[in-house]
Design a protein around this motif. Structure first.
Motif, mmCIF file in Angstrom:
data_model
loop_
_atom_site.group_PDB
_atom_site.id
_atom_site.type_symbol
_atom_site.label_atom_id
_atom_site.label_comp_id
_atom_site.label_asym_id
_atom_site.label_seq_id
_atom_site.Cartn_x
_atom_site.Cartn_y
_atom_site.Cartn_z
ATOM 1 N N ASP A 65 4.034 89.296 -39.227
ATOM 2 C CA ASP A 65 3.382 90.630 -38.435
ATOM 3 C C ASP A 65 5.138 91.401 -38.939
ATOM 4 N N PHE A 66 5.148 92.833 -39.088
ATOM 5 C CA PHE A 66 5.964 93.641 -39.745
ATOM 6 C C PHE A 66 6.602 94.159 -38.106
ATOM 7 N N ALA A 67 7.776 94.059 -37.899
ATOM 8 C CA ALA A 67 8.237 94.091 -36.624
ATOM 9 C C ALA A 67 9.700 95.766 -36.245
ATOM 10 N N ALA A 68 8.492 96.524 -36.489
ATOM 11 C CA ALA A 68 9.502 98.109 -36.667
ATOM 12 C C ALA A 68 10.257 98.379 -35.371
ATOM 13 N N VAL A 69 9.800 97.680 -34.006
ATOM 14 C CA VAL A 69 10.881 98.096 -33.062
ATOM 15 C C VAL A 69 10.602 96.160 -32.331
ATOM 16 N N LYS A 70 12.159 96.077 -32.007
ATOM 17 C CA LYS A 70 12.282 94.901 -31.396
ATOM 18 C C LYS A 70 13.048 94.539 -29.927
ATOM 19 N N ASP A 71 12.544 94.029 -28.980
ATOM 20 C CA ASP A 71 12.618 93.928 -27.820
ATOM 21 C C ASP A 71 14.133 95.207 -26.858
ATOM 22 N N VAL A 72 13.078 96.499 -26.954
ATOM 23 C CA VAL A 72 14.688 97.663 -27.448
ATOM 24 C C VAL A 72 14.198 98.323 -26.099
ATOM 25 N N SER A 73 15.445 98.400 -24.992
ATOM 26 C CA SER A 73 15.231 98.439 -23.697
ATOM 27 C C SER A 73 16.428 100.246 -23.261
ATOM 28 N N PHE A 74 16.085 100.384 -22.612
ATOM 29 C CA PHE A 74 17.355 102.458 -22.657
ATOM 30 C C PHE A 74 16.393 102.897 -21.394
ATOM 31 N N ALA A 75 17.194 104.057 -20.793
ATOM 32 C CA ALA A 75 17.320 105.103 -20.048
ATOM 33 C C ALA A 75 17.405 106.635 -20.757
ATOM 34 N N ILE A 76 16.881 107.338 -19.825
ATOM 35 C CA ILE A 76 16.932 108.210 -19.704
ATOM 36 C C ILE A 76 17.380 109.235 -18.944
ATOM 37 N N PRO A 77 18.801 109.262 -17.827
ATOM 38 C CA PRO A 77 19.030 110.416 -16.822
ATOM 39 C C PRO A 77 18.724 111.353 -16.946
ATOM 40 N N ARG A 78 18.220 111.672 -16.097
ATOM 41 C CA ARG A 78 17.279 113.396 -15.715
ATOM 42 C C ARG A 78 18.620 114.138 -16.175
ATOM 43 N N GLY A 79 18.313 114.674 -17.311
ATOM 44 C CA GLY A 79 18.646 116.361 -16.926
ATOM 45 C C GLY A 79 20.195 116.324 -18.161
ATOM 46 N N GLU A 80 19.808 115.136 -18.519
ATOM 47 C CA GLU A 80 21.299 114.867 -20.465
ATOM 48 C C GLU A 80 20.013 114.004 -21.167
ATOM 49 N N SER A 107 14.939 101.814 -39.295
ATOM 50 C CA SER A 107 15.656 101.968 -37.884
ATOM 51 C C SER A 107 14.886 101.277 -36.803
ATOM 52 N N GLY A 108 13.482 102.713 -36.652
ATOM 53 C CA GLY A 108 12.886 102.373 -35.601
ATOM 54 C C GLY A 108 12.703 103.453 -34.273
ATOM 55 N N LYS A 109 13.846 103.889 -35.136
ATOM 56 C CA LYS A 109 14.414 105.303 -34.406
ATOM 57 C C LYS A 109 12.664 106.154 -33.705
ATOM 58 N N THR A 110 12.460 106.807 -35.248
ATOM 59 C CA THR A 110 10.995 107.472 -35.197
ATOM 60 C C THR A 110 9.631 106.636 -34.395
ATOM 61 N N THR A 111 9.466 105.641 -34.711
ATOM 62 C CA THR A 111 8.432 104.454 -34.180
ATOM 63 C C THR A 111 8.622 104.359 -32.915
ATOM 64 N N THR A 112 9.470 104.032 -31.791
ATOM 65 C CA THR A 112 10.344 104.804 -30.516
ATOM 66 C C THR A 112 9.732 105.285 -29.651
ATOM 67 N N ALA A 113 10.574 107.149 -30.518
ATOM 68 C CA ALA A 113 10.328 107.917 -29.995
ATOM 69 C C ALA A 113 8.877 108.493 -30.206
ATOM 70 N N CYS A 147 22.068 105.272 -27.999
ATOM 71 C CA CYS A 147 21.788 104.008 -28.945
ATOM 72 C C CYS A 147 21.355 104.112 -30.390
ATOM 73 N N VAL A 148 22.332 102.687 -31.021
ATOM 74 C CA VAL A 148 21.990 102.743 -32.178
ATOM 75 C C VAL A 148 21.616 101.573 -32.345
ATOM 76 N N MET A 149 20.756 101.784 -33.520
ATOM 77 C CA MET A 149 19.653 100.873 -33.937
ATOM 78 C C MET A 149 19.234 100.475 -35.371
ATOM 79 N N LYS A 150 19.166 99.315 -35.394
ATOM 80 C CA LYS A 150 19.244 98.627 -37.122
ATOM 81 C C LYS A 150 18.242 97.661 -37.412
ATOM 82 N N ASP A 151 17.748 98.190 -38.435
ATOM 83 C CA ASP A 151 16.496 97.556 -38.413
ATOM 84 C C ASP A 151 15.390 96.997 -37.496
ATOM 85 N N GLY A 152 15.212 97.591 -36.189
ATOM 86 C CA GLY A 152 14.214 97.553 -35.043
ATOM 87 C C GLY A 152 14.664 97.452 -33.969
ATOM 88 N N ALA A 153 15.914 97.053 -33.995
ATOM 89 C CA ALA A 153 16.811 96.565 -32.787
ATOM 90 C C ALA A 153 17.652 97.357 -32.295
#
Length: 554
Positions: free
Chosen positions: A314-329, A339-345, A513-519
Motif C-alpha cells: 500500500d501507499f502511505a499518504a499519511v503516516k502516524d501523524v499527531s498534532f492538536a489545534i488550540p481553540r482560537g489559534e 507531503s500529505g498535508k491536504t490528505t490530512t486536512a 507542523c512540517v510534513m515530508k513524505d506523509g510523516a
C-alpha cells in the motif's frame, strides 16, 4: 520614468521607448500600457513586478509580438539589437520568436499540448528553426531536455504532459524556450504554482542555462523576493505605467514610490514578517503569559493508506501523524506537494476516512459521527479552498452562493437569511452591490472574500484553509491574510492552514507542523520553527524562500 544609467560603452540588447498598448473593446479602446521605457543589457536579468492588471505581462507579450487579436502597440519603439520590432511583418516575427526571443509561459498544463508527447513538442521547435534534421532531431531533443535538468530524458521524451509533475512540466517549457539558444528569454511567472524547493531547483537550473548561453532574461513576477534573488534590476509597474525602476536590492530595501512601498510591505517574506507590527503577529508569539491549553481538535497517530494497482504494498499518504489545534489559534501544516498535508486536512473534514488513528473534535471521535451529530460537525467545521475560480458555482449569484449553507440547514426565515448574507458581506468588506453579480464578474481577491463569507455563514468554530491565498497577488494576499486574522479575533475562530508557502505561514500561524513524505518531521510554535528549525528538511524549506535574507524596511 527615467531609464537607469548604464555603464559607459554598454549596448542594450532590448530597448523599449515610450511604448503604449491598447486593447479594442465594444466600449472603446482600453489603455493597458502607457509610456513604457525599458532596457535589458546582454546577459542581464531584469524583473518586472506588479499586481494583476499592472501591465507587466502585456509589456512582455508586446515585445515578443504575441498580443491578443484585439491588442496593438499604438505608439513607441521596441528594438532588439537595433532591429525595430513594432510593425515588423509576421514572417519576420515568426523567425524572431524562438530563434532570438524565447518564452517560458506561466501555466505549463495549458501551454503544453496534452495530446502530444513532450519530445514531439521540443522537436517542433528545433525543426521549425532549422536546428535539427529528421535524422538527428531525436538526439537533439534528448540533449535539450537533459540540459533543462530532466532525468532520464530519453524516456521522458516519450511521455505526455499529464505524466509529468508540475516541476517537470515547467522544465519542459524551459527546454522549449531555450531550445534555439535565444538572445532574450521572457519568463512569465515561471514558478508561481510550484513549491519553494522545486521553485529554487527550477530557477537555479534556468540561471545556469542562461549563464552558459549568455541569454538575457525578462522575468515577469509578482514575487518581490524572487525578483530580488534572481534579477539585477527591478521594474515596478502599476496601472500600465512604470512607477519605479533600479537595482533590485535598492528598490526592495529602499522603495521610493508609494506603490512600491505598498508592494514591499505586503510581500510575504520572512524578512518582512519579522518587521510586522506586533498586533499582526500570531497570538502564540505575543502572549505575555502562559494560558491553559484548550484543544478544539486532537489528531492522534493518523494514517492513510491507498491500494496501488499492480503492487502488493500500500501507499502511505499519511503516516502516524499527531498534532492538536488550540481553540482560537492557527495551526499551519507545511510541506512540498505530496507531503500529505491536504490528505490530512480532508480526513479532518471527514471527506475521506483514515486507515488508522483518531481525530477528536471537542472530544468526539470524528470517524464515529453519524446522523445529527455529523450534521452538527459539518456546520461547525467549514473549508476555504485554494482556487476561488473553481470553488464557486459560476451559475449562482453571490447572494445565492453565500446563502446556500443557510438554506441547506434551514437557518432562520428567508428574511433572516437575507439579513445574514448582507452581514457576511460586511464582515468580508464587500459592498452589497455584489449580491446580484456572478463570480465571473469579480476579481480573484473578491472571489476569495465570497468563499470566506460562505465559510462563515453557519458560524463555524474551525475553518480548514487549503492554500487559500496561493492564487492571489501579494497585495490581495495581504488583504485576505489580514481579514482572516481580524475575523479570528472577532469571532474566536480556529484555523487549520494548509500551505506550501512558508512566508505566508510565518504571517498567519501560531504553530507549525512540517510534513515530508506523509510523516510529521517537526512541530513547534511558529517562532521556534522560523528562528530555530531543528530538522534538516525544515531548514531546507526555509533556505528555499526567495528573498528570505533581504533587509527590507517597511
Amino acid at each position: 520614468m527615467p531609464l537607469e544609467t548604464r555603464p559607459a560603452g554598454s549596448t542594450p540588447l532590448l530597448t523599449v521607448r515610450d511604448m503604449a498598448v491598447d486593447f479594442q473593446t465594444i466600449d472603446g479602446p482600453v489603455h493597458a500600457v502607457e509610456g513604457v521605457d525599458l532596457e535589458i543589457g546582454a546577459g542581464e536579468t531584469v524583473a518586472i513586478v506588479g499586481e494583476s492588471g499592472s501591465g507587466k505581462s502585456t509589456t512582455a507579450m508586446a515585445v515578443i509580438g504575441l498580443l491578443p487579436g484585439n491588442g496593438k502597440v499604438v505608439r513607441g519603439s521596441i528594438q532588439l539589437e537595433g532591429r525595430e520590432l513594432v510593425g515588423a511583418p509576421e514572417s519576420q516575427m515568426r523567425r524572431i520568436r524562438g530563434g532570438s526571443i524565447g518564452l517560458v509561459p506561466q501555466d505549463p498544463m495549458s501551454n503544453l499540448n496534452p495530446v502530444s508527447k513532450i519530445g514531439t513538442q521540443v522537436a517542433e521547435t528545433l525543426l521549425a528553426h532549422g536546428l535539427a534534421t529528421s535524422k538527428d532531431v531525436d538526439r537533439k531533443v534528448v540533449e535539450t531536455l537533459a540540459a533543462a535538468g530532466l532525468p532520464n530524458a530519453e524516456e521522458r521524451a516519450k511521455q505526455y504532459p499529464h505524466e509529468f509533475s508540475g516541476g517537470m512540466r515547467q522544465r519542459a517549457l524551459i527546454a522549449i524556450g531555450l531550445a534555439c539558444n535565444p538572445r532574450l528569454l521572457i519568463a512569465d511567472e515561471p514558478t508561481s504554482a510550484l513549491d519553494v524547493t522545486v521553485q529554487k531547483t527550477i530557477l537555479d537550473q534556468l540561471g545556469r542555462m542562461t549563464d552558459d548561453l549568455g541569454t538575457s532574461v525578462l522575468l515577469i513576477t509578482h514575487d518581490l523576493g524572487l525578483a530580488a534573488d534572481r534579477a539585477a534590476r527591478v521594474v515596478v509597474m502599476h496601472r500600465g505605467r512604470i512607477v519605479e525602476q533600479g537595482p533590485a536590492r535598492q528598490i526592495l530595501e529602499d522603495p521610493q514610490h508609494p506603490y512600491t512601498q505598498s508592494l514591499v510591505k505586503a510581500a510575504p517574506s520572512v524578512a518582512a514578517a519579522r518587521l510586522r507590527p506586533e498586533a499582526f503577529r500570531p497570538a502564540a508569539e505575543t502572549a505575555a503569559e502562559a494560558k491553559p491549553v484548550d484543544n478544539i481538535v486532537e489528531v492522534e497517530s493518523l494514517t492513510k493508506l491507498y491500494k496501488v494497482r499492480g503492487s502488493k504494498e500500500d501507499f502511505a499518504a499519511v503516516k502516524d501523524v499527531s498534532f492538536a489545534i488550540p481553540r482560537g489559534e492557527t495551526v499551519a501544516i507545511v510541506g512540498e506537494s505530496g507531503s500529505g498535508k491536504t490528505t490530512t486536512a480532508r480526513m479532518l473534514l471527514k471527506v475521506i476516512e483514515p486507515t488508522e488513528g483518531a481525530i477528536r473534535y471537542e472530544g468526539q471521535d470524528v470517524a464515529a459521527l453519524k446522523g445529527r451529530d455529523l450534521r452538527d460537525f459539518r456546520q461547525k467545521v467549514q473549508p476555504i479552498f485554494q482556487d476561488p475560480y473553481s470553488s464557486l458555482n459560476p451559475m449562482f449569484t453571490i447572494e445565492r452562493i453565500v446563502s446556500e449553507p443557510l438554506d441547506f440547514y434551514k437557518r432562520g426565515s428567508s428574511k433572516d437569511r437575507a439579513a445574514r448574507v448582507r452581514k457576511l458581506l460586511d464582515d468580508v468588506a464587500l459592498p452589497h452591490s455584489m449580491l446580484r453579480r456572478y463570480p465571473s464578474e469579480l476579481s480573484g481577491g473578491q472571489r476569495q472574500r465570497v468563499a470566506i463569507a460562505r465559510a462563515l455563514a453557519l458560524q463555524p468554530e474551525l475553518i480548514v484553509c487549503d492554500e487559500p491565498v496561493s492564487a492571489l497577488d501579494v497585495l490581495v494576499q495581504d488583504q485576505i491574510l489580514t481579514l482572516l486574522r481580524d475575523l479570528q479575533s472577532e469571532y474566536g475562530l480556529s484555523y487549520l492552514f494548509i500551505s506550501h508557502d512558508l512566508a505566508v505561514v510565518r504571517l498567519i500561524s501560531d504553530y507549525v507542523c512540517v510534513m515530508k513524505d506523509g510523516a510529521l518531521v517537526e512541530a513547534a510554535s511558529s517562532e521556534e520553527i522560523f528562528t530555530n528549525p531543528r530538522d534538516p528538511y525544515t531548514r531546507k524549506l526555509l533556505a528555499s524562500i526567495p528573498g528570505n535574507e533581504l533587509d527590507i524596511a517597511v
